[in-house]
Design a protein around this motif. Structure first.
Motif, short mmCIF file in Angstrom:
data_model
loop_
_atom_site.label_atom_id
_atom_site.label_comp_id
_atom_site.label_asym_id
_atom_site.label_seq_id
_atom_site.Cartn_x
_atom_site.Cartn_y
_atom_site.Cartn_z
N UNK A 1 51.23 0.34 30.37
CA UNK A 1 49.82 0.61 30.03
C UNK A 1 49.60 1.00 28.58
N UNK A 2 50.64 1.47 27.89
CA UNK A 2 50.42 2.08 26.58
C UNK A 2 51.03 1.33 25.42
N UNK A 3 51.64 0.19 25.62
CA UNK A 3 52.26 -0.59 24.53
C UNK A 3 53.17 0.32 23.69
N UNK A 4 54.14 0.90 24.33
CA UNK A 4 54.96 1.93 23.72
C UNK A 4 55.80 1.40 22.57
N UNK A 5 55.90 2.22 21.51
CA UNK A 5 56.75 1.90 20.37
C UNK A 5 58.10 2.60 20.45
N UNK A 6 58.17 3.63 21.28
CA UNK A 6 59.41 4.36 21.39
C UNK A 6 59.22 5.63 22.21
N UNK A 7 60.28 6.42 22.26
CA UNK A 7 60.33 7.61 23.10
C UNK A 7 60.67 8.82 22.25
N UNK A 8 60.03 9.95 22.58
CA UNK A 8 60.41 11.25 22.02
C UNK A 8 61.07 12.04 23.14
N UNK A 9 62.33 12.40 22.96
CA UNK A 9 63.07 13.13 23.98
C UNK A 9 63.05 14.61 23.64
N UNK A 10 62.37 15.40 24.48
CA UNK A 10 62.18 16.82 24.19
C UNK A 10 63.03 17.70 25.11
N UNK A 11 63.08 19.00 24.78
CA UNK A 11 63.75 20.01 25.60
C UNK A 11 65.22 19.68 25.83
N UNK A 12 65.85 19.13 24.80
CA UNK A 12 67.26 18.77 24.91
C UNK A 12 68.10 20.02 24.61
N UNK A 13 67.94 21.01 25.47
CA UNK A 13 68.69 22.25 25.28
C UNK A 13 69.87 22.28 26.25
N UNK A 14 70.44 23.44 26.44
CA UNK A 14 71.67 23.54 27.24
C UNK A 14 71.46 23.24 28.71
N UNK A 15 70.20 23.21 29.18
CA UNK A 15 69.97 22.92 30.59
C UNK A 15 69.77 21.44 30.85
N UNK A 16 69.70 20.62 29.81
CA UNK A 16 69.45 19.18 29.98
C UNK A 16 70.76 18.40 29.97
N UNK A 17 70.74 17.25 30.61
CA UNK A 17 71.87 16.34 30.59
C UNK A 17 71.55 15.22 29.60
N UNK A 18 72.31 15.15 28.51
CA UNK A 18 71.99 14.23 27.43
C UNK A 18 72.13 12.78 27.77
N UNK A 19 72.75 12.47 28.91
CA UNK A 19 72.94 11.07 29.27
C UNK A 19 71.66 10.32 29.53
N UNK A 20 70.54 11.03 29.74
CA UNK A 20 69.27 10.36 30.01
C UNK A 20 68.84 9.49 28.83
N UNK A 21 69.28 9.82 27.63
CA UNK A 21 68.95 9.01 26.46
C UNK A 21 69.51 7.60 26.61
N UNK A 22 70.71 7.49 27.15
CA UNK A 22 71.31 6.17 27.37
C UNK A 22 70.57 5.41 28.45
N UNK A 23 70.09 6.11 29.47
CA UNK A 23 69.34 5.45 30.54
C UNK A 23 68.01 4.90 30.02
N UNK A 24 67.34 5.66 29.15
CA UNK A 24 66.08 5.20 28.58
C UNK A 24 66.29 3.93 27.76
N UNK A 25 67.33 3.92 26.95
CA UNK A 25 67.59 2.75 26.10
C UNK A 25 67.96 1.53 26.92
N UNK A 26 68.75 1.71 27.97
CA UNK A 26 69.23 0.58 28.76
C UNK A 26 68.18 0.05 29.73
#
Length: 469
Positions: free
Chosen positions: A412-437
């Motif tokens: 719906x939004x013709x996205x140009x990219x993603x901003x990944x927030x709250x990447x602190x010690x409680x987050x699992x950083x692997x989600x960045x790879x999932x978004x890209x793939x």
């Protein structure tokens, strides 16, 4: 002025190096490389020491300069006058305080304002201010210096802001890194990488929220490599890093220009979308601060007119980032009208970057999605020559649950990219790879804290080094 949008990355360093190969002779290039590029652990340590000394010099210069400038000349007479005025003012204030106290006691209890409520209002949207603390020459500093050296930087180009950012990024990915590295070392330490080890790595990636499709991509690449040769432990981790960087950079291949930055002397309009709670408003304030630091004129349009106190929150972030906010004083006003006013103001002031805060939209709210499409039509009509980008803000702590949101917004939004927030010690950083793939969307910014300086442009090289370094 340091431009964060034009920071030299590993990719740009490699491109510049390839250009140098074409223009200069090979012996000369090898001579320059031998002089500037560290190769051993001792070289990196010496490079880090040189960078640390340069930062200390920068801090010393920053401290001494204001002292030289701040030397106003004053006379004894004004001081006496000032003292007298202060004394008179203090007496008047004392009388006023006594009077106001008597008046307050006369007011019924049910009409008095709650002091607790007032304190709550004052601190409801507070976030830690950026602090330039004393930087220590420790493991984090040496690691950050090594990353910057591998990106083609020289010691005199390193700033304390970059070192602090890399430290926060590494801390944010600490939980995922410790789990991955400890297990990877145990797997690859058994000898050359084999099929059993690959299966164990697959389980580790899934636990880190990498996702099934991204994990399959990584495992297939490892298996293809194993068919060619057996990988020693160090080479196995280095090859895994290369796969992850390739995966994160793959969405950029479809773009004519991989850089993501506001164009100078032209109106750029960035819409920030996402569900409530993802951190859109906070991200807008941080991007505005980043743009101001990088030399861009900036303006914010508070088009989130649905959520209570959203406009007030944007104004607070506008004050913190020294950015003007365009808002409609009424409640439940048309968000598209705010966007129209924002574009008009940006054109009148020759602003280079207009940031638009939109209402939090859930994937089942079709009317809100239609409102987002209406904003795009207003932009296309009012500012047809503007450079328009649409960024989706995702909460990294949600992991795979955020992917469904991203899929709907991308339609719906013709996205140009993603901003990944709250990447602190409680987050699992692997989600960045999932978004890209899975979404084939590039990650443009990453946030690793609550402070105004805790959001920076995304670098796949720095991200992977923080994840597996």
């Amino acid at each position: 002025m340091f431009n964060w949008f034009r920071r030299k990355s590993k990719d740009t360093a490699e491109k510049q190096k390839s250009t140098t190969v074409e223009q200069e002779s090979k012996p000369k290039e090898e001579e320059v490389a031998s002089q500037s590029a560290p190769s051993t652990q001792e070289d990196y340590l010496n490079w880090a020491k040189a960078a640390y000394q340069n930062i200390q010099k920068q801090k010393t210069a920053a401290v001494t300069t204001p002292e030289v400038e701040a030397t106003p000349e004053t006379d004894a007479t004004p001081e006496t006058g000032t003292t007298t005025q202060e004394t008179e003012t203090a007496v008047e204030e004392g009388v006023t305080e006594e009077t106001s106290e008597e008046t307050r006691r006369a007011i019924p209890a049910w009409m008095k304002k709650s002091e607790g409520l007032e304190r709550l209002k004052e601190t409801a949207i507070e976030t830690p201010e950026a602090q330039e603390s004393e930087i220590a020459f420790d493991e984090d500093f040496v690691w950050g210096a090594k990353v910057l050296a591998l990106e083609g930087r020289s010691p005199d180009e390193v700033s304390i802001a970059e070192i602090n950012w890399l430290k926060r990024l590494r801390e944010g990915l600490g939980k995922t890194r410790r789990s991955l590295i400890n297990n990877l070392r145990g797997i690859v330490g058994q000898g050359p990488l084999n099929e059993d080890a690959v299966m164990e790595i697959e389980a580790l990636l899934l636990q880190a929220d990498v996702g099934i499709k991204a994990t399959d991509y990584i495992i297939n690449a490892l298996e293809n490599k194993l068919r060619e040769e057996k990988l020693p432990p160090e080479e196995a981790i280095a090859y895994l890093k290369a796969i992850l960087r390739e995966l994160l950079d793959k969405p950029l291949e479809k773009l004519a220009n991989e850089e993501f930055l506001p164009l100078k002397d032209k109106l750029n309009i960035w819409l920030l979308t996402g569900v409530n709670g993802a951190g859109k408003t906070t991200t807008i304030g941080k991007i505005a601060h980043l743009a101001q630091e990088s030399g861009y004129s900036c303006l914010i349009a508070a088009a989130d007119t649905f959520r209570a106190a959203a406009v007030e929150q944007v104004k607070i972030w506008g004050d913190r980032s020294n950015t003007d906010v365009i808002a409609n004083p009424g409640q439940n006003t048309d968000p598209a009208a705010v966007v129209f006013d924002g574009i008009t103001a940006a054109m009148a002031r020759n602003v280079e970057l207009l940031l638009v805060d939109t209402a939090g939209r859930l994937q089942n709210k079709k009317n809100l999605m239609a409102e987002l499409a209406k904003m795009r039509r207003i932009i296309d009509k009012k500012a047809p020559y503007a450079q328009v980008e649409s960024l989706l803000v995702l909460d990294a702590t949600l992991g795979q649950n955020s992917l469904r949101q991203a899929q709907v917004f991308s339609e719906a939004a013709k996205l140009s990219g993603v901003v990944l927030t709250k990447l602190d010690s409680t987050a699992k950083g692997g989600v960045a790879l999932a978004v890209a793939q899975q979404l084939n969307l590039p990650i443009r910014f990453v946030g690793a804290g609550e402070g105004i300086d805790d959001l920076r442009p995304f670098s796949s090289y720095e991200f992977v080094e923080a994840l597996l370094g």
